[in-house]
Design a protein around this motif. Structure first.
Motif, PDB file in Angstrom:
ATOM      1  N   VAL A  36     -74.067 -54.331  10.015  1.00  0.00           N
ATOM      2  CA  VAL A  36     -73.808 -53.139  10.830  1.00  0.00           C
ATOM      3  C   VAL A  36     -72.769 -52.262  10.142  1.00  0.00           C
ATOM      4  N   LEU A  37     -71.693 -52.879   9.697  1.00  0.00           N
ATOM      5  CA  LEU A  37     -70.640 -52.118   9.021  1.00  0.00           C
ATOM      6  C   LEU A  37     -71.125 -51.555   7.698  1.00  0.00           C
ATOM      7  N   ASP A  38     -71.979 -52.288   6.986  1.00  0.00           N
ATOM      8  CA  ASP A  38     -72.540 -51.774   5.730  1.00  0.00           C
ATOM      9  C   ASP A  38     -73.332 -50.492   5.965  1.00  0.00           C
ATOM     10  N   ARG A  39     -74.089 -50.447   7.047  1.00  0.00           N
ATOM     11  CA  ARG A  39     -74.884 -49.256   7.357  1.00  0.00           C
ATOM     12  C   ARG A  39     -74.001 -48.088   7.773  1.00  0.00           C
ATOM     13  N   ILE A  40     -72.920 -48.396   8.454  1.00  0.00           N
ATOM     14  CA  ILE A  40     -71.959 -47.350   8.802  1.00  0.00           C
ATOM     15  C   ILE A  40     -71.311 -46.798   7.534  1.00  0.00           C
ATOM     16  N   LEU A  41     -70.898 -47.685   6.642  1.00  0.00           N
ATOM     17  CA  LEU A  41     -70.264 -47.253   5.391  1.00  0.00           C
ATOM     18  C   LEU A  41     -71.231 -46.439   4.537  1.00  0.00           C
ATOM     19  N   TYR A  42     -72.476 -46.866   4.464  1.00  0.00           N
ATOM     20  CA  TYR A  42     -73.494 -46.136   3.694  1.00  0.00           C
ATOM     21  C   TYR A  42     -73.611 -44.707   4.224  1.00  0.00           C
ATOM     22  N   SER A  43     -73.685 -44.572   5.531  1.00  0.00           N
ATOM     23  CA  SER A  43     -73.837 -43.249   6.138  1.00  0.00           C
ATOM     24  C   SER A  43     -72.590 -42.397   5.948  1.00  0.00           C
ATOM     25  N   LEU A  44     -71.431 -42.986   6.107  1.00  0.00           N
ATOM     26  CA  LEU A  44     -70.187 -42.240   5.912  1.00  0.00           C
ATOM     27  C   LEU A  44     -70.052 -41.744   4.473  1.00  0.00           C
ATOM     28  N   GLN A  89     -61.941 -56.257   6.047  1.00  0.00           N
ATOM     29  CA  GLN A  89     -62.014 -55.382   4.877  1.00  0.00           C
ATOM     30  C   GLN A  89     -63.025 -54.275   5.072  1.00  0.00           C
ATOM     31  N   LYS A  90     -64.200 -54.610   5.556  1.00  0.00           N
ATOM     32  CA  LYS A  90     -65.225 -53.585   5.783  1.00  0.00           C
ATOM     33  C   LYS A  90     -64.812 -52.630   6.898  1.00  0.00           C
ATOM     34  N   PHE A  91     -64.160 -53.170   7.925  1.00  0.00           N
ATOM     35  CA  PHE A  91     -63.709 -52.313   9.016  1.00  0.00           C
ATOM     36  C   PHE A  91     -62.662 -51.331   8.500  1.00  0.00           C
ATOM     37  N   HIS A  92     -61.760 -51.809   7.648  1.00  0.00           N
ATOM     38  CA  HIS A  92     -60.748 -50.922   7.058  1.00  0.00           C
ATOM     39  C   HIS A  92     -61.400 -49.894   6.133  1.00  0.00           C
ATOM     40  N   VAL A 144     -71.257 -39.686  12.059  1.00  0.00           N
ATOM     41  CA  VAL A 144     -71.374 -41.103  12.388  1.00  0.00           C
ATOM     42  C   VAL A 144     -70.611 -41.362  13.685  1.00  0.00           C
ATOM     43  N   ALA A 145     -71.294 -41.986  14.640  1.00  0.00           N
ATOM     44  CA  ALA A 145     -70.681 -42.302  15.936  1.00  0.00           C
ATOM     45  C   ALA A 145     -70.843 -43.788  16.205  1.00  0.00           C
ATOM     46  N   PHE A 146     -69.749 -44.436  16.546  1.00  0.00           N
ATOM     47  CA  PHE A 146     -69.728 -45.886  16.759  1.00  0.00           C
ATOM     48  C   PHE A 146     -69.132 -46.171  18.133  1.00  0.00           C
ATOM     49  N   ASP A 147     -69.967 -46.676  19.018  1.00  0.00           N
ATOM     50  CA  ASP A 147     -69.553 -47.078  20.359  1.00  0.00           C
ATOM     51  C   ASP A 147     -68.867 -48.441  20.253  1.00  0.00           C
ATOM     52  N   LEU A 148     -67.543 -48.420  20.209  1.00  0.00           N
ATOM     53  CA  LEU A 148     -66.768 -49.640  19.954  1.00  0.00           C
ATOM     54  C   LEU A 148     -66.470 -50.424  21.232  1.00  0.00           C
ATOM     55  N   GLY A 149     -66.628 -49.797  22.381  1.00  0.00           N
ATOM     56  CA  GLY A 149     -66.429 -50.500  23.639  1.00  0.00           C
ATOM     57  C   GLY A 149     -65.042 -51.099  23.786  1.00  0.00           C
ATOM     58  N   GLN A 150     -64.998 -52.300  24.378  1.00  0.00           N
ATOM     59  CA  GLN A 150     -63.710 -52.955  24.608  1.00  0.00           C
ATOM     60  C   GLN A 150     -62.998 -53.321  23.308  1.00  0.00           C
TER      61      GLN A 150
END
Length: 255
Positions: free
Chosen positions: A11-19, A135-138, A221-227
């Motif tokens: 999931v994070l890889d796809r977010i990073l790719y898009s960003l 690391q990926k989140f950062h 890029v929009a990420f619904d992070l919730g709680q």
């Protein structure tokens, strides 16, 4: 219906790719509340959903934050239709894969509507991914312009800047508060006027509706992070004791 399940890292890889390529992407999660919003008058009769504990919490809870906050009241057909359109347009959808009862109901509702996400992931990993995939989140935050959409956006901004800005060099360019579904038109206006690469959201059903709008209409890029947004403030897994009763925490951290 079978879905292709992504790991937390994927999931994070796809977010990073898009960003990195400035491509639009929306990542949302459909939990118990969102599923009940979708079920109104279609999968559930009015008597069924109005007598369900979920509707009682949504309609009578006085809290404005946390696990008991829903930000929506039942019945709400307009929200049902907006949520259905949003889930159909979302790129990646979190569901409760490891929690059988709520996950099964979500699948039942998805099957009823013919909702078939290309990619799904375990929604509860949003509470731990900033720890389990640090690391990926950062990397997701590093050198980005970030908008925050939630009821306590100012607290998230302060925490992120205090803890991570010196090393990750991001900018918080928008703090947009939202508490209820009725706030969505104002939030759309405010987010449209904001310059950002990544939008982090925590607003229940409203976040599900907003994230595909941000991706499709604004190209971001929009990420619904919730709680998981609370975890950014405290550094602790949000609702850890309760979460341990729902799914084995060690497995969640490995996903």
């Amino acid at each position: 219906m079978a879905y292709q399940e992504l790991t937390t890292g994927q999931v994070l890889d796809r977010i990073l790719y898009s960003l990195d390529r400035r491509l639009p992407l929306s990542v949302v999660s459909v939990g118990v509340t969102e599923t009940h919003v979708l079920a109104q008058y279609e999968v559930y009769s009015e008597e069924q959903f109005m007598n369900h504990p979920e509707a009682h919490v949504a309609n009578y809870s006085k809290v404005t934050r946390g696990h008991q906050h829903r930000g929506i009241t039942f019945p709400n057909i307009e929200a049902r239709d907006a949520t259905l359109e949003a889930v159909e347009n979302a790129d990646i959808v979190g569901i409760n894969i490891r929690v059988s009862r709520s996950g099964e109901f979500t699948r039942k509702v998805f099957d009823f509507y013919g909702i078939a996400p290309q990619f799904v992931f375990e929604a509860y990993t949003r509470r731990v991914m900033m720890i389990s995939r640090q690391q990926k989140f950062h990397d997701m935050l590093k050198n980005r312009k970030i908008a925050i959409v939630c009821g306590y956006a100012d607290e998230v901004k302060k925490a992120l800047e205090n803890q991570l800005q010196a090393t990750l060099n991001f900018q918080i360019t928008g703090m947009i508060k939202i508490e209820r579904y009725e706030d969505i038109p104002r939030v759309k206006q405010e987010i449209s006027a904001c310059e950002f690469d990544l939008c982090l959201l925590a607003a229940g059903t409203s976040a599900v509706i907003l994230a595909p709008y941000i991706a499709r209409e604004l190209g971001k890029v929009a990420f619904d992070l919730g709680q998981g947004m609370e975890t950014l403030i405290t550094g602790q897994i949000e609702g850890e004791e309760w979460l341990s009763t729902q799914v084995e925490l060690a497995k969640l951290l490995e996903m």
